[in-house]
Motif scaffolding. Structure first.
Motif, PDB file in Angstrom:
ATOM      1  N   PRO A 148       0.839  -1.204   0.000  1.00  0.00           N
ATOM      2  CA  PRO A 148       0.000   0.000   0.000  1.00  0.00           C
ATOM      3  C   PRO A 148       0.875   1.255   0.000  1.00  0.00           C
ATOM      4  O   PRO A 148       1.910   1.310   0.672  1.00  0.00           O
ATOM      5  N   PHE A 149       0.469   2.223  -0.765  1.00  0.00           N
ATOM      6  CA  PHE A 149       1.217   3.481  -0.931  1.00  0.00           C
ATOM      7  C   PHE A 149       0.211   4.624  -0.843  1.00  0.00           C
ATOM      8  O   PHE A 149      -0.772   4.640  -1.584  1.00  0.00           O
ATOM      9  N   ASN A 150       0.436   5.571   0.073  1.00  0.00           N
ATOM     10  CA  ASN A 150      -0.514   6.654   0.304  1.00  0.00           C
ATOM     11  C   ASN A 150      -0.108   7.948  -0.390  1.00  0.00           C
ATOM     12  O   ASN A 150       1.029   8.400  -0.272  1.00  0.00           O
ATOM     13  N   ILE A 151      -1.075   8.518  -1.089  1.00  0.00           N
ATOM     14  CA  ILE A 151      -0.932   9.835  -1.712  1.00  0.00           C
ATOM     15  C   ILE A 151      -1.841  10.775  -0.925  1.00  0.00           C
ATOM     16  O   ILE A 151      -3.056  10.569  -0.869  1.00  0.00           O
ATOM     17  N   ASN A 152      -1.254  11.798  -0.302  1.00  0.00           N
ATOM     18  CA  ASN A 152      -1.999  12.701   0.580  1.00  0.00           C
ATOM     19  C   ASN A 152      -2.270  14.025  -0.124  1.00  0.00           C
ATOM     20  O   ASN A 152      -1.340  14.699  -0.564  1.00  0.00           O
ATOM     21  N   LEU A 153      -3.535  14.381  -0.216  1.00  0.00           N
ATOM     22  CA  LEU A 153      -3.947  15.661  -0.790  1.00  0.00           C
ATOM     23  C   LEU A 153      -4.207  16.618   0.370  1.00  0.00           C
ATOM     24  O   LEU A 153      -5.107  16.387   1.188  1.00  0.00           O
ATOM     25  N   ASN A 154      -3.414  17.686   0.451  1.00  0.00           N
ATOM     26  CA  ASN A 154      -3.455  18.608   1.589  1.00  0.00           C
ATOM     27  C   ASN A 154      -4.091  19.930   1.166  1.00  0.00           C
ATOM     28  O   ASN A 154      -3.535  20.661   0.359  1.00  0.00           O
ATOM     29  N   PHE A 155      -5.265  20.212   1.745  1.00  0.00           N
ATOM     30  CA  PHE A 155      -6.072  21.369   1.373  1.00  0.00           C
ATOM     31  C   PHE A 155      -6.081  22.428   2.477  1.00  0.00           C
ATOM     32  O   PHE A 155      -6.002  22.092   3.657  1.00  0.00           O
ATOM     33  N   THR A 156      -6.268  23.677   2.059  1.00  0.00           N
ATOM     34  CA  THR A 156      -6.515  24.789   2.958  1.00  0.00           C
ATOM     35  C   THR A 156      -7.739  25.541   2.454  1.00  0.00           C
ATOM     36  O   THR A 156      -7.866  25.775   1.253  1.00  0.00           O
ATOM     37  N   ARG A 157      -8.617  25.893   3.382  1.00  0.00           N
ATOM     38  CA  ARG A 157      -9.815  26.650   2.995  1.00  0.00           C
ATOM     39  C   ARG A 157      -9.414  28.049   2.521  1.00  0.00           C
ATOM     40  O   ARG A 157      -8.545  28.680   3.108  1.00  0.00           O
ATOM     41  N   THR A 158     -10.061  28.510   1.458  1.00  0.00           N
ATOM     42  CA  THR A 158      -9.808  29.865   0.977  1.00  0.00           C
ATOM     43  C   THR A 158     -10.924  30.808   1.379  1.00  0.00           C
ATOM     44  O   THR A 158     -10.675  31.953   1.679  1.00  0.00           O
ATOM     45  N   THR A 159     -12.177  30.351   1.373  1.00  0.00           N
ATOM     46  CA  THR A 159     -13.312  31.147   1.843  1.00  0.00           C
ATOM     47  C   THR A 159     -14.382  30.210   2.375  1.00  0.00           C
ATOM     48  O   THR A 159     -14.404  29.031   2.053  1.00  0.00           O
ATOM     49  N   LEU A 160     -15.267  30.749   3.180  1.00  0.00           N
ATOM     50  CA  LEU A 160     -16.392  29.948   3.698  1.00  0.00           C
ATOM     51  C   LEU A 160     -17.555  29.990   2.756  1.00  0.00           C
ATOM     52  O   LEU A 160     -17.772  30.836   1.993  1.00  0.00           O
TER      53      LEU A 160
END
Length: 160
Positions: A148-160
């Motif tokens: 198993p190999f994990n690809i992590n998508l890292n997000f930050t909110r820009t607006t609500l």
């Protein structure tokens, strides 16, 4: 009596298909605009990975994402000029694994602008590793060299 039976059946069906409080809260938190800041891996090294059968992970960095919770639709916009740019449409879901665990499967299926599925029976299942009001991490697990190999998508909110 027959009307009462039909009403009870419909009510039971409605309750059994509704989202849990935890799922509703997660959907509300996801709702809005996000930027995919980075794609990371659980292993050390340099990897040339294509996500969702679309573009490479480097193309996804700084892509703009929008999630609409009331109809489970969304878009992402690849803006890197060295890649196939443009808006992609999808349908999504965040389903809790078990009752009140806080662990979620995150699913995504591509659609056209009119929300019609583009690929029958094809989609992507990932894990939502982290979610709060300002950041989110979704992990796709694939097989690489038999492990198993994990690809992590890292997000930050820009607006609500």
């Amino acid at each position: 009596m027959k009307k009462l039976g039909i009403t009870l059946f419909i009510a039971t069906l409605f309750v059994s298909c509704s989202l849990s409080k935890v799922e509703k809260s997660a959907r509300k938190t996801i709702d809005g605009n996000w930027v995919l800041n980075s794609v990371t891996y659980d292993e050390q090294g340099v990897f040339d990975t294509t996500l969702f059968g679309d573009v490479t992970t480097s193309c996804f960095e700084d892509s703009q994402w929008f999630f609409r919770s009331n109809n489970s639709t969304g878009t992402y916009n690849v803006t890197n000029a060295e890649c196939s740019t443009g808006v992609r449409y999808f349908r999504w879901a965040a389903n809790e694994i078990g009752k009140d665990t806080g662990d979620f499967d995150f699913t995504m299926k591509f659609t056209d602008e009119k929300k019609k599925d583009l690929q029958d029976k094809t989609g992507f299942r990932m894990k939502m590793k982290y979610l709060d009001d300002n950041s989110m991490q979704i992990t796709q697990t694939i097989q690489f060299e038999g492990k198993p190999f994990n690809i992590n998508l890292n997000f930050t909110r820009t607006t609500l």
